[in-house]
Scaffold this active site. Structure first.
Site, short mmCIF file in Angstrom:
data_model
loop_
_atom_site.label_atom_id
_atom_site.label_comp_id
_atom_site.label_asym_id
_atom_site.label_seq_id
_atom_site.Cartn_x
_atom_site.Cartn_y
_atom_site.Cartn_z
N ASP A 68 0.87 -1.18 0.05
CA ASP A 68 0.01 -0.16 0.06
C ASP A 68 0.67 1.40 0.25
O ASP A 68 0.81 1.79 -0.82
CB ASP A 68 -0.78 -0.02 1.40
CG ASP A 68 -1.93 -1.38 1.36
OD1 ASP A 68 -1.60 -2.32 0.70
OD2 ASP A 68 -2.97 -1.01 1.72
N GLU A 82 0.94 -7.89 12.47
CA GLU A 82 0.84 -7.81 10.78
C GLU A 82 2.44 -7.30 10.49
O GLU A 82 2.76 -7.82 9.38
CB GLU A 82 -0.20 -6.64 10.50
CG GLU A 82 -0.30 -6.37 9.04
CD GLU A 82 -1.38 -5.32 8.94
OE1 GLU A 82 -1.58 -4.63 9.79
OE2 GLU A 82 -1.75 -5.17 7.87
C1 9WN Z 1 -5.79 -3.06 1.73
C2 9WN Z 1 -4.88 -7.90 4.38
C3 9WN Z 1 -4.05 -6.84 3.50
C4 9WN Z 1 -2.87 -7.27 2.65
C5 9WN Z 1 -2.00 -6.01 2.22
C6 9WN Z 1 -1.67 -4.93 3.16
C7 9WN Z 1 -3.10 -4.44 3.84
C8 9WN Z 1 -5.21 -3.66 2.89
C9 9WN Z 1 -5.53 -2.50 3.83
O1 9WN Z 1 -3.82 -5.65 4.39
O2 9WN Z 1 -3.98 -3.90 2.85
O3 9WN Z 1 -5.76 -4.11 0.61
O4 9WN Z 1 -6.76 -2.08 4.33
O5 9WN Z 1 -4.45 -1.71 4.27
O6 9WN Z 1 -0.95 -3.97 2.66
O7 9WN Z 1 -0.83 -6.38 1.69
O8 9WN Z 1 -3.01 -8.39 1.77
O9 9WN Z 1 -3.74 -8.40 5.20
#
Ligand code: 9WN
Length: 453
Positions: free
Chosen positions: A185, A423
């Site tokens: 992101d 995370e």
């Molecule tokens: C948007 C779920 C996801 C990961 C991504 C991470 C984060 C989401 C967010 O979480 O992104 O897709 O809302 O920030 O960056 O890599 O798949 O864990």
């Protein structure tokens, strides 16, 4: 919460406890046939999370592992795209932005309702997951799992075809990312391209992530979110039609990390070709995508920095930043001995894992020598266990066994000491950041805790 462990190098007892706690996270996040990426922040099914999660499940139940991927691929678009989110949680578990922001029904390629998804994708770790599931399948379950792999395989090939064609109309070997949400992101890799968007007025919205996490400095800024949502609006306007997007859309980045994962995934599909009974034409196609991917990465290797560089399709600009993505040749298990040696040196330099102030010798998302580095902000510095898992896997495959073992023990040590399947982690202190009970962190911990093969 994991109780702090005194011996994080891992006696049989402590690693068994870590394994049990990792398994408990997957069970707690299990929604039956799919797994929430995390219990509160990410209550739906995410694409590359599911691939890692399937690897975790494979240590507990290979059938359940296959189900995870089958459910994800049930939402595959007719173009072959595997959507980055399949919205599956109920209204009492909100996530922003939800399906109404994506309006995927505007595309004729989207699956029919009631399936609701986003219209972008994430790195294709899925074939790597199937390969791991097969390796872990006990003899007695092989006939069943082989049948299920045979059924899924054409969908995997179709997914890779989408990436190799629609996402690479130039046949460069590199995948074009359409959105920062296609994996990492708020990585500084996207900063320039986002800054080129002068007007971003997505309409009014209320974020949920910053409330959930409590500390907004661990998450992207509102400036980022304005642009993320503005881009979603444009994708919606082009009805997710790749040709239209390529003609008009402002954010098109050749992403070397995403491309390296595709190379690795094509190699995994070739490795599974006999198990799946793949046709000769599929095998030839996969081999040609693999070669083209390797050549594309090699062309974007910067000998001066020793890193592979992304580039902006719209401006032609090379994105020279020191981030984990620069190690794309390692993630793709490059056959080029010179590039490999240069990358191995760099990996343990002060700019990356070898920074003397780091708590663990692990790969940060962004180098501490980079101006954009922020040690607690999401993809701008923290250590993400899944990235270190991908690196660990590559280093083992390339024969750097000792370095891979150290990555594994440091990664498990980090999780055990922080006391959380977080995370991401702060590199100087090893502090847990972001979401807690993150499924993919538990999944890679399960894989790392298994006896080495
Ligand atoms: C948007 C779920 C996801 C990961 C991504 C991470 C984060 C989401 C967010 O979480 O992104 O897709 O809302 O920030 O960056 O890599 O798949 O864990």
């Amino acid at each position: 919460m994991i109780s702090a462990m005194q011996d994080h190098e891992g006696t049989a007892d402590t690693s068994a406890k870590l394994r049990d706690r990792a398994a408990a996270v997957l069970h707690a996040n299990d929604a039956g046939q799919w797994t929430k990426a995390s219990p509160h922040l990410y209550p739906h099914q995410w694409s590359w999370d599911s691939a890692f999660i399937a690897i975790g499940w494979a240590h507990l139940d290979v059938r359940r592992a296959m189900t995870e991927l089958e459910q994800l691929f049930a939402a595959q678009w007719s173009t072959g795209l595997v959507p980055h989110i399949v919205f599956r949680a109920g209204p009492d578990e909100p996530y922003f932005p939800g399906p109404e922001w994506w309006d995927c029904a505007s595309s004729s390629a989207a699956p029919p309702l009631p399936i609701q998804t986003t219209g972008i994708c994430q790195p294709p770790v899925h074939a790597v997951a199937v390969q791991r599931i097969w390796q872990l399948t006990p003899q007695a379950q092989r006939p069943e799992i082989r049948g299920r792999i045979q059924a899924l395989y054409p969908r995997l090939v179709k997914w890779h075809r989408y990436l190799a064609t629609q996402r690479d109309p130039e046949a460069s070997g590199l995948v074009t990312a359409y959105h920062p949400w296609e994996g990492t992101d708020n990585s500084p890799r996207w900063d320039h391209a986002l800054a080129r968007i002068k007007v971003a007025e997505p309409g009014s919205y209320a974020r949920l992530d910053t409330t959930e996490i409590g500390d907004p400095s661990q998450r992207p800024t509102d400036w980022d979110y304005d642009r993320y949502l503005w881009l979603v609006g444009l994708l919606r306007k082009y009805r997710y039609n790749d040709a239209e997007i390529y003609r008009h859309y402002p954010f098109l980045i050749k992403d070397v990390f995403f491309s390296a994962i595709l190379v690795s995934a094509n190699a995994a599909l070739l490795d599974l070709a006999d198990v799946a009974g793949a046709s000769d034409s599929d095998r030839e196609q996969l081999a040609s995508w693999l070669d083209r991917g390797r050549a594309g990465l090699a062309r974007n290797f910067d000998t001066e920095s020793g890193l592979c560089v992304d580039y902006d399709v719209r401006t032609g600009e090379r994105i020279r930043l020191r981030t984990f993505a620069g190690f794309a040749p390692l993630f793709a298990q490059t056959a080029d001995a010179g590039q490999r040696a240069a990358q191995m040196r760099l990996l343990d330099s002060e700019d990356f894992c070898g920074n003397p102030r780091f708590r663990w010798r692990l790969l940060p998302s962004t180098s501490p020598s980079e101006g954009a580095f922020e040690p607690h902000n999401y993809w701008r510095g923290p250590i993400w266990p899944i990235i270190d898992w991908l690196l660990w896997r590559s280093l083992r495959m390339l024969g750097y066994r000792d370095r891979a073992d150290k990555l594994r023990s440091d990664s498990l040590g980090q999780i055990a000491e922080a006391g959380e399947f977080a995370e991401y982690f702060e590199p100087f202190t090893g502090k847990a950041l972001g979401s807690t009970q993150q499924s993919w962190t538990a999944a890679v911990a399960l894989d790392w805790s298994a006896p080495p093969d």
